[in-house]
Design a protein around this motif. Structure first.
Motif, PDB file in Angstrom:
ATOM      1  N   TYR A  18      -1.890  -2.541  -2.880  1.00 35.72           N
ATOM      2  CA  TYR A  18      -1.868  -1.079  -2.850  1.00 35.72           C
ATOM      3  C   TYR A  18      -3.248  -0.459  -2.677  1.00 35.72           C
ATOM      4  O   TYR A  18      -3.350   0.666  -2.176  1.00 35.72           O
ATOM      5  CB  TYR A  18      -1.176  -0.531  -4.101  1.00 35.72           C
ATOM      6  N   ALA A  19      -4.311  -1.164  -3.066  1.00 29.00           N
ATOM      7  CA  ALA A  19      -5.653  -0.607  -2.857  1.00 29.00           C
ATOM      8  C   ALA A  19      -5.935  -0.424  -1.369  1.00 29.00           C
ATOM      9  O   ALA A  19      -6.481   0.601  -0.944  1.00 29.00           O
ATOM     10  CB  ALA A  19      -6.702  -1.506  -3.504  1.00 29.00           C
ATOM     11  N   LYS A  20      -5.533  -1.382  -0.571  1.00 32.36           N
ATOM     12  CA  LYS A  20      -5.712  -1.269   0.888  1.00 32.36           C
ATOM     13  C   LYS A  20      -4.844  -0.140   1.448  1.00 32.36           C
ATOM     14  O   LYS A  20      -5.282   0.655   2.280  1.00 32.36           O
ATOM     15  CB  LYS A  20      -5.339  -2.590   1.564  1.00 32.36           C
ATOM     16  N   TRP A  21      -3.602  -0.105   0.991  1.00 33.55           N
ATOM     17  CA  TRP A  21      -2.661   0.929   1.449  1.00 33.55           C
ATOM     18  C   TRP A  21      -3.167   2.324   1.095  1.00 33.55           C
ATOM     19  O   TRP A  21      -3.124   3.245   1.917  1.00 33.55           O
ATOM     20  CB  TRP A  21      -1.293   0.646   0.814  1.00 33.55           C
ATOM     21  N   ALA A  22      -3.675   2.481  -0.138  1.00 34.03           N
ATOM     22  CA  ALA A  22      -4.162   3.786  -0.590  1.00 34.03           C
ATOM     23  C   ALA A  22      -5.357   4.241   0.246  1.00 34.03           C
ATOM     24  O   ALA A  22      -5.468   5.411   0.625  1.00 34.03           O
ATOM     25  CB  ALA A  22      -4.543   3.725  -2.070  1.00 34.03           C
ATOM     26  N   LYS A  23      -6.235   3.306   0.560  1.00 37.10           N
ATOM     27  CA  LYS A  23      -7.415   3.648   1.365  1.00 37.10           C
ATOM     28  C   LYS A  23      -6.988   4.119   2.757  1.00 37.10           C
ATOM     29  O   LYS A  23      -7.498   5.125   3.271  1.00 37.10           O
ATOM     30  CB  LYS A  23      -8.337   2.430   1.463  1.00 37.10           C
ATOM     31  N   GLU A 298       5.849   4.933  -1.687  1.00 30.39           N
ATOM     32  CA  GLU A 298       5.854   3.474  -1.606  1.00 30.39           C
ATOM     33  C   GLU A 298       5.290   2.806  -2.861  1.00 30.39           C
ATOM     34  O   GLU A 298       5.720   1.711  -3.239  1.00 30.39           O
ATOM     35  CB  GLU A 298       5.004   3.059  -0.388  1.00 30.39           C
ATOM     36  N   ASP A 299       4.334   3.443  -3.516  1.00 31.41           N
ATOM     37  CA  ASP A 299       3.713   2.820  -4.686  1.00 31.41           C
ATOM     38  C   ASP A 299       4.538   2.973  -5.962  1.00 31.41           C
ATOM     39  O   ASP A 299       4.142   2.475  -7.016  1.00 31.41           O
ATOM     40  CB  ASP A 299       2.289   3.354  -4.918  1.00 31.41           C
ATOM     41  N   PHE A 300       5.688   3.638  -5.872  1.00 31.35           N
ATOM     42  CA  PHE A 300       6.580   3.787  -7.030  1.00 31.35           C
ATOM     43  C   PHE A 300       7.737   2.810  -6.894  1.00 31.35           C
ATOM     44  O   PHE A 300       8.677   3.047  -6.140  1.00 31.35           O
ATOM     45  CB  PHE A 300       7.086   5.230  -7.136  1.00 31.35           C
TER      46      PHE A 300
END
Length: 316
Positions: A18-23, A298-300
């Motif tokens: 998720y860190a990559k996705w959030a960026k 997506e992160d939930f």
């Protein structure tokens, strides 16, 4: 030291993804862990260089010393995975509450700071209140509002800190009214508006009980093209005329909002009461579409974090 290896392993896996996705998505604030391992009933949200850590009450009995050791190990694991230092973790115990609990202070001041979300900026505080100032689960709905707002008159009911209005204005809404009963949150909304350069002549803050506002606005003949209404599950704020129960009162609320909705307009109605059921009366009277699957981000991993409907007038 308590064994937190299962927790740390899952957190590490989630964080890498998720860190990559959030960026890529332009997000400073996102959810990395939600009770994924049952023995660790925690929710962990990243807010820039800080962590919002919520512990859910399971009713488990555990001694004070054992609990302190367990929580220290949990926080150490979080620091190891995320690189955030322990002093940047805000811990809250989250218990089932009714009433206007979202307005309750925690007794800590905390520190206001800014996070970016999809090109916009918002003030948050991880310590002072039960909630942080930005409901992360409504990120997709905010984006939808921005995409649809061009040229529209926008109304934000139960507005909290005004993030939907910021998105509507960014999308080109020609005017807006942002309604909430809390002085605290209206002041917070004002700061969010100023942070994003909103014109307060065109985007008005209205402190009012939503039930009263709906009556007065209908009497005044107000019309809006795009409305968002995200009421709390319950509220017994002393400032309100009556207590709010979203299951009992949602037909009255939706009917009141729909009286203000111009032909061709759209109301987005949402709430986070797990047991909530939409009244069949609304399905009879309006064109209603459940968009919860698209509105939960997506992160939930918890797909029941909220329910959301797109409601419009039936075409004649």
């Amino acid at each position: 030291m308590a064994d937190v290896s299962a927790f740390q392993g899952r957190l590490s896996k989630n964080y890498k993804h998720y860190a990559k996705w959030a960026k890529r998505s332009g997000l400073d604030a996102w959810r990395v862990y939600d009770r994924d391992v049952p023995q660790f009933p925690l929710i962990i949200d990243i807010y820039g260089e800080r962590i919002h850590l919520q512990e859910y009450d399971t009713g488990w009995q555990i001694g004070d010393d054992e609990y302190a050791e367990w929580m220290a190990a949990v926080q150490q694991a979080i620091c190891a995975v995320t690189g955030v230092t322990a002093d940047k973790i805000a811990l809250k115990a989250r218990r089932r509450q009714k009433g206007d609990s979202q307005y309750q202070k925690t007794g800590r001041d905390g520190e206001d700071f800014v996070v970016a979300e999809q090109g916009l900026r918002f003030w948050v505080n991880l310590d002072a209140y039960l909630d942080t100032g930005l409901f992360l689960d409504h990120r997709n709905t905010r984006l939808r509002v921005r995409d649809e707002a061009a040229g529209k008159r926008f109304l934000n009911l139960f507005a909290y800190t005004g993030s939907f209005t910021v998105y509507a204005a960014a999308g080109g809404a020609v005017s807006s009214e942002t309604v909430d009963l809390s002085n605290t949150y209206q002041a917070w909304s004002r700061r969010n508006f100023e942070l994003n350069g909103l014109d307060l002549e065109k985007h008005q803050l209205i402190r009012d009980d939503v039930f009263q506002y709906l009556e007065d606005a209908a009497y005044a003949g107000k019309q809006f093209d795009l409305i968002v209404m995200d009421p709390p599950s319950f509220s017994n704020s002393k400032k309100m005329q009556d207590e709010l129960d979203v299951q009992r009162d949602h037909v009255k609320l939706v009917d009141g909002a729909m009286r203000l909705l111009a032909p061709g307009g759209v109301l987005y109605f949402s709430n986070n009461l797990r047991s909530f059921e939409l009244s069949p009366l609304l399905l009879q009277d309006y064109a209603v579409r459940d968009i919860s699957k698209q509105s939960v981000p997506e992160d939930f991993r918890n797909q029941k974090i909220h329910q959301c409907w797109r409601i419009s007038h039936r075409q004649a």
